[in-house]
Write an enzyme that holds these catalytic residues in place. Structure first.
Site, PDB file in Angstrom:
ATOM      1  N   CYS A 112      -0.513  -2.816 -15.492  1.00  0.00           N
ATOM      2  CA  CYS A 112      -1.599  -3.909 -15.265  1.00  0.00           C
ATOM      3  C   CYS A 112      -2.283  -4.609 -16.414  1.00  0.00           C
ATOM      4  O   CYS A 112      -2.992  -5.656 -16.283  1.00  0.00           O
ATOM      5  CB  CYS A 112      -2.560  -3.705 -13.951  1.00  0.00           C
ATOM      6  N   HIS A 252      -9.117  -7.967 -14.464  1.00  0.00           N
ATOM      7  CA  HIS A 252      -7.689  -7.702 -13.600  1.00  0.00           C
ATOM      8  C   HIS A 252      -8.108  -7.597 -12.132  1.00  0.00           C
ATOM      9  O   HIS A 252      -8.877  -6.919 -11.731  1.00  0.00           O
ATOM     10  CB  HIS A 252      -7.149  -6.302 -14.247  1.00  0.00           C
ATOM     11  N   ASN A 282      -2.900  -8.109  -5.795  1.00  0.00           N
ATOM     12  CA  ASN A 282      -2.730  -7.551  -7.576  1.00  0.00           C
ATOM     13  C   ASN A 282      -1.222  -7.961  -7.832  1.00  0.00           C
ATOM     14  O   ASN A 282      -0.154  -7.440  -7.251  1.00  0.00           O
ATOM     15  CB  ASN A 282      -2.849  -6.233  -7.169  1.00  0.00           C
TER      16      ASN A 282
HETATM   17  O1  UT7 Z   1      -3.652  -2.364 -10.697  1.00  0.00           O
HETATM   18  C1  UT7 Z   1      -4.428  -1.083 -11.220  1.00  0.00           C
HETATM   19  C2  UT7 Z   1      -3.886  -0.077 -10.265  1.00  0.00           C
HETATM   20  N1  UT7 Z   1      -4.156  -0.136  -9.112  1.00  0.00           N
HETATM   21  C3  UT7 Z   1      -5.561  -0.159  -8.416  1.00  0.00           C
HETATM   22  O2  UT7 Z   1      -6.653  -0.374  -8.984  1.00  0.00           O
HETATM   23  C4  UT7 Z   1      -5.561   0.246  -6.947  1.00  0.00           C
HETATM   24  C5  UT7 Z   1      -6.859   1.460  -6.751  1.00  0.00           C
HETATM   25  N2  UT7 Z   1      -7.116   2.004  -5.664  1.00  0.00           N
HETATM   26  C6  UT7 Z   1      -7.458   1.161  -4.224  1.00  0.00           C
HETATM   27  O3  UT7 Z   1      -7.577  -0.102  -4.522  1.00  0.00           O
HETATM   28  C7  UT7 Z   1      -7.570   1.706  -3.250  1.00  0.00           C
HETATM   29  O4  UT7 Z   1      -7.849   3.282  -3.309  1.00  0.00           O
HETATM   30  C8  UT7 Z   1      -6.815   1.361  -1.939  1.00  0.00           C
HETATM   31  C9  UT7 Z   1      -6.810   0.013  -1.500  1.00  0.00           C
HETATM   32  C10 UT7 Z   1      -5.196   1.570  -2.413  1.00  0.00           C
HETATM   33  C11 UT7 Z   1      -7.173   2.390  -0.924  1.00  0.00           C
HETATM   34  O5  UT7 Z   1      -8.294   2.359  -0.407  1.00  0.00           O
HETATM   35  P1  UT7 Z   1      -9.213   3.711  -0.214  1.00  0.00           P
HETATM   36  O6  UT7 Z   1     -10.425   3.277   0.233  1.00  0.00           O
HETATM   37  O7  UT7 Z   1      -9.041   4.434  -1.343  1.00  0.00           O
HETATM   38  O8  UT7 Z   1      -8.589   4.386   1.090  1.00  0.00           O
HETATM   39  P2  UT7 Z   1      -7.722   5.583   1.159  1.00  0.00           P
HETATM   40  O9  UT7 Z   1      -6.478   5.888  -0.072  1.00  0.00           O
HETATM   41  O10 UT7 Z   1      -8.876   6.723   0.984  1.00  0.00           O
HETATM   42  O11 UT7 Z   1      -7.395   5.678   2.442  1.00  0.00           O
HETATM   43  C12 UT7 Z   1      -8.175   5.937   3.742  1.00  0.00           C
HETATM   44  C13 UT7 Z   1      -7.588   5.848   4.898  1.00  0.00           C
HETATM   45  C14 UT7 Z   1      -6.274   6.865   4.971  1.00  0.00           C
HETATM   46  O12 UT7 Z   1      -6.307   7.371   6.319  1.00  0.00           O
HETATM   47  P3  UT7 Z   1      -6.879   8.808   6.513  1.00  0.00           P
HETATM   48  O13 UT7 Z   1      -6.194   9.910   5.700  1.00  0.00           O
HETATM   49  O14 UT7 Z   1      -8.310   8.692   6.234  1.00  0.00           O
HETATM   50  O15 UT7 Z   1      -6.568   9.001   8.092  1.00  0.00           O
HETATM   51  C15 UT7 Z   1      -5.136   6.124   4.653  1.00  0.00           C
HETATM   52  O16 UT7 Z   1      -3.896   6.764   5.509  1.00  0.00           O
HETATM   53  O17 UT7 Z   1      -6.988   4.597   5.118  1.00  0.00           O
HETATM   54  C16 UT7 Z   1      -5.317   4.914   5.403  1.00  0.00           C
HETATM   55  N3  UT7 Z   1      -4.816   3.986   4.917  1.00  0.00           N
HETATM   56  C17 UT7 Z   1      -4.485   2.723   5.654  1.00  0.00           C
HETATM   57  N4  UT7 Z   1      -4.742   2.193   6.978  1.00  0.00           N
HETATM   58  C18 UT7 Z   1      -4.538   1.025   7.225  1.00  0.00           C
HETATM   59  C19 UT7 Z   1      -4.021   3.560   3.621  1.00  0.00           C
HETATM   60  N5  UT7 Z   1      -3.524   2.294   3.474  1.00  0.00           N
HETATM   61  C20 UT7 Z   1      -3.894   1.658   4.730  1.00  0.00           C
HETATM   62  C21 UT7 Z   1      -3.466   0.476   5.223  1.00  0.00           C
HETATM   63  N6  UT7 Z   1      -3.778   0.118   6.586  1.00  0.00           N
HETATM   64  N7  UT7 Z   1      -2.889  -0.515   4.530  1.00  0.00           N
END
Ligand code: UT7
Length: 325
Positions: A112, A252, A282
């Protein structure tokens, strides 16, 4: 001499994939995606479209804006990790498409952060006198390496391309600085494991989904906010400016929460910060040049304005640039 941006261009595929479309593909919801990422929709390349096709259109648009022809280009640097082929470089395919016969062309792999790493290379070439005009392109077809059954990643990414045309000029306007960093200890938190020398092509590898993106989103998030803030401050301090001097901050576009946290830590206002992640998701190395082109077309960048940009991505890699428009 400074490398001045004399043209910008971008290309987004016509096909829009909304969060509601994704609700039919994986266990997710529009509300979850908007609340956690700010993304409402993303663009998906047509089946016959590749990274070079999109990069070529963006580059041609930047050349048209500048009134420059293919014969005037000395260098093409492309930030991409979703090139048409593992090799040769996609920049060579763009060079052929444009007919930029005298230009040398190569890709930069910094995920990225790819566009800013490419911009830094081109700026160094121009300032050292190795050329007069450089195309810097960020283009990605992430839809081809996303596992569309993995809700953790598939809701985040999209396809697109952006380009800037740099010209070496005397005066105050142009790239003031580029600051780049990497830390390979985090490489596994965000990567595509197959297929390369470590995991060569195999039927087992396909079964194990090695050619798809894997990401530990939470961990990436924390380091992204910290790093983009730090490297933005580095750019301002190195040039003797503060946040108040910035006309536009173009970070970004990975996640609205990352953008808001970074903007807040830098003490920037909403008006200073350019955001389009809701429309395109993204697009990795393409987000910054697409956003620069949009900001330019919206008249948000006026001569003399300070443009601050920062990126973070797999590697990890991160960087910033400060540009006097
Ligand atoms: O380009 C540079 C590189 N990339 C980034 O910068 C991305 C960086 N990370 C993020 O943007 C965020 O961490 C995400 C958007 C990927 C995830 O958000 P989060 O607030 O960190 O959520 P999480 O990974 O802690 O997941 C929370 C919950 C989980 O369920 P449990 O374990 O709490 O029951 C996930 O399984 O949300 C669940 N989950 C979803 N639920 C509905 C993960 N993806 C989804 C989804 N829809 N698409």
């Amino acid at each position: 001499m400074k490398s001045r941006i004399i043209g910008t261009g971008s290309y987004l595929p016509e096909n829009i994939r909304t969060n509601y479309d994704l609700e039919k593909m994986v266990d997710t919801s529009h509300d979850w995606i908007v609340a956690r990422t700010g993304i409402e929709e993303r663009r998906i390349a047509a089946a016959d479209q590749c990274t070079s096709d999109m990069g070529t259109i963006a580059a041609q648009r930047a050349m048209d804006m500048a009134g420059v022809t293919a014969d005037d280009i000395d260098l093409i640097v492309m930030g991409t990790i979703t090139g048409d082929y593992p090799w040769p470089a996609t920049a060579c395919l763009v060079q052929e498409n444009l007919g930029a016969k005298k230009a040398f062309a190569y890709d930069v792999s910094a995920a990225c952060s790819g566009f800013l790493f490419a911009l830094s290379c081109a700026d160094d070439f121009l300032r050292s006198g190795r050329g007069k005009r450089a195309l810097v392109i960020g283009a990605e077809t992430f839809s081809r390496i996303v596992d569309w059954t993995d809700r953790n990643t598939c809701v985040l990414f999209g396809d697109g391309a952006g380009a800037v045309l740099l010209e070496s000029q005397e005066g105050d306007s142009g790239v003031l600085s580029c600051h780049l960093h990497s830390d390979g200890k985090y490489f596994e938190l965000l990567c595509q494991k197959g297929f390369g020398a470590k995991y060569p092509p195999s039927v087992e590898g396909i079964g194990a989904k090695l050619p798809f993106i894997t990401m530990q989103g939470n961990e990436v998030f924390k380091v992204a906010v910290r790093s983009m803030t730090q490297v933005s401050k580095e750019a301002l301090t190195a040039n003797g400016y503060t946040s108040a001097d910035v006309a536009q901050f173009i970070p970004h576009q990975a996640n609205l929460r990352i953008l808001e946290a970074t903007t807040k830590r830098l003490g920037l206002t909403k008006e200073q910060s350019f955001i389009n992640v809701h429309k395109y998701g993204n697009t990795s190395g393409a987000t910054i040049p697409i956003a620069i082109d949009e900001a330019n077309h919206q008249g948000l960048l006026k001569e003399g304005d300070l443009l601050l940009s920062a990126a973070f991505g797999g590697g990890f890699t991160w960087g910033s640039t400060l540009i006097r428009w």
